[in-house]
Design a protein around this motif. Structure first.
Motif, short mmCIF file in Angstrom:
data_model
loop_
_atom_site.label_atom_id
_atom_site.label_comp_id
_atom_site.label_asym_id
_atom_site.label_seq_id
_atom_site.Cartn_x
_atom_site.Cartn_y
_atom_site.Cartn_z
N ASP A 1 -5.96 14.62 -2.26
CA ASP A 1 -6.39 16.03 -2.13
C ASP A 1 -7.55 16.22 -1.18
N ALA A 2 -8.07 15.09 -0.65
CA ALA A 2 -9.17 15.19 0.32
C ALA A 2 -9.17 13.94 1.18
N PRO A 3 -9.58 14.06 2.45
CA PRO A 3 -9.67 12.86 3.30
C PRO A 3 -10.71 11.90 2.74
N GLY A 4 -10.52 10.62 2.97
CA GLY A 4 -11.47 9.62 2.51
C GLY A 4 -11.12 9.01 1.18
N LYS A 5 -9.99 9.41 0.58
CA LYS A 5 -9.55 8.80 -0.67
C LYS A 5 -9.04 7.39 -0.38
N LYS A 6 -9.33 6.47 -1.27
CA LYS A 6 -8.86 5.11 -1.12
C LYS A 6 -7.60 4.96 -1.96
N ILE A 7 -6.52 4.49 -1.35
CA ILE A 7 -5.23 4.32 -2.04
C ILE A 7 -4.89 2.84 -2.07
N ALA A 8 -4.62 2.34 -3.26
CA ALA A 8 -4.22 0.94 -3.44
C ALA A 8 -2.77 0.91 -3.90
N PHE A 9 -2.01 -0.02 -3.32
CA PHE A 9 -0.58 -0.15 -3.62
C PHE A 9 -0.27 -1.62 -3.84
N TYR A 10 0.25 -1.93 -5.02
CA TYR A 10 0.61 -3.31 -5.37
C TYR A 10 2.03 -3.31 -5.91
N PHE A 11 2.83 -4.30 -5.51
CA PHE A 11 4.16 -4.43 -6.10
C PHE A 11 4.54 -5.91 -6.18
N ALA A 12 5.45 -6.21 -7.10
CA ALA A 12 5.95 -7.58 -7.26
C ALA A 12 7.34 -7.50 -7.88
N VAL A 13 8.26 -8.33 -7.38
CA VAL A 13 9.62 -8.38 -7.91
C VAL A 13 9.64 -9.40 -9.04
N HIS A 14 10.01 -8.96 -10.24
CA HIS A 14 9.96 -9.82 -11.42
C HIS A 14 11.31 -10.48 -11.73
N GLN A 15 12.40 -9.80 -11.43
CA GLN A 15 13.71 -10.37 -11.74
C GLN A 15 14.72 -9.91 -10.70
N GLY A 16 15.76 -10.74 -10.53
CA GLY A 16 16.88 -10.34 -9.70
C GLY A 16 16.94 -10.99 -8.34
N GLY A 17 18.12 -11.51 -8.01
CA GLY A 17 18.36 -12.07 -6.68
C GLY A 17 17.38 -13.15 -6.29
N ASN A 18 16.87 -13.04 -5.09
CA ASN A 18 15.88 -13.99 -4.58
C ASN A 18 14.45 -13.48 -4.77
N PHE A 19 14.27 -12.53 -5.69
CA PHE A 19 12.95 -11.95 -5.97
C PHE A 19 12.35 -11.30 -4.72
N ASP A 20 13.17 -10.62 -3.94
CA ASP A 20 12.65 -9.96 -2.74
C ASP A 20 13.20 -8.54 -2.65
#
Length: 202
Positions: free
Chosen positions: A37-56
């Protein structure tokens, strides 16, 4: 005591975090959104594949006006922190690629918080020891949470490896037993044919 409680609630209110787990089907693309809602916000994004295929999985992060910020293919996990320079919605998309035929379980966090500015840093320097301790504890808790997520991810991957190995061992053992029985039957018939041929000569 009241001052400590107010400070702790203020720290918790500074960050808006969402932790989700989602099964993503083969060839499916799904997106999630977070608003700055305003410039200067810090956004953190984390992800991890837990199951399925080659985990990608393939991922993509887009800012307002569909401006691409991050993109990756066949990644097992990722951890990004960036500053929102524009007001608007940021899209976090996952795509279970064309080469994959397995559903995948993805766990991810999206955190939007205020970034420290120089004047904020100056104010923080004036805080008393209790406030500094609360900030340190909050930071340590976030670090512990990251470690727990990482260890849970490793546990899931190792369990999948053990299950796969167990299945291969079972099938190999079954095939091995079948080969032993087949060789035994062939030997019996070969010996029987040998004695039958000798009797016919006599």
């Amino acid at each position: 005591m009241l001052r400590k409680l107010v400070l702790l609630l203020a720290l918790l209110a500074m960050a808006n975090a969402v932790t989700l787990r989602k099964w993503i089907a083969s060839h499916e693309k799904t997106c999630y959104f977070a608003s700055a809602d305003a410039p200067g916000k810090k956004i953190a994004f984390y992800f991890a594949v837990h199951q399925g295929g080659n985990f990608d999985i393939d991922y993509e992060v887009e800012g307002p006006n569909n401006r691409q910020l991050f993109k990756g293919e066949a990644e097992r996990q990722g951890d990004f922190v960036f500053t929102a320079t524009q007001v608007g919605e940021y899209a976090f998309c996952f795509k279970n690629g064309l080469a994959s035929f397995a559903d995948k379980l993805v766990e991810f966090d999206i955190t939007v918080e205020d970034e420290a500015r120089p004047e904020d840093v100056a104010k923080r320097a004036k805080r008393d020891e209790v406030a500094s301790s609360v900030v340190t504890i909050a930071s340590d808790l976030q670090q512990i949470t990251k470690f727990m997520k990482y260890f849970r991810l490793r546990e899931n991957r190792n369990f999948a490896t053990v299950s796969s190995t167990e299945s291969r061992i079972w099938w190999f053992s079954a095939l091995d037993s079948l080969c032993v029985v087949l060789v035994a039957v062939i030997q019996v018939y070969a010996i029987q044919a040998l004695f039958t041929a000798k009797r016919s000569r006599l």
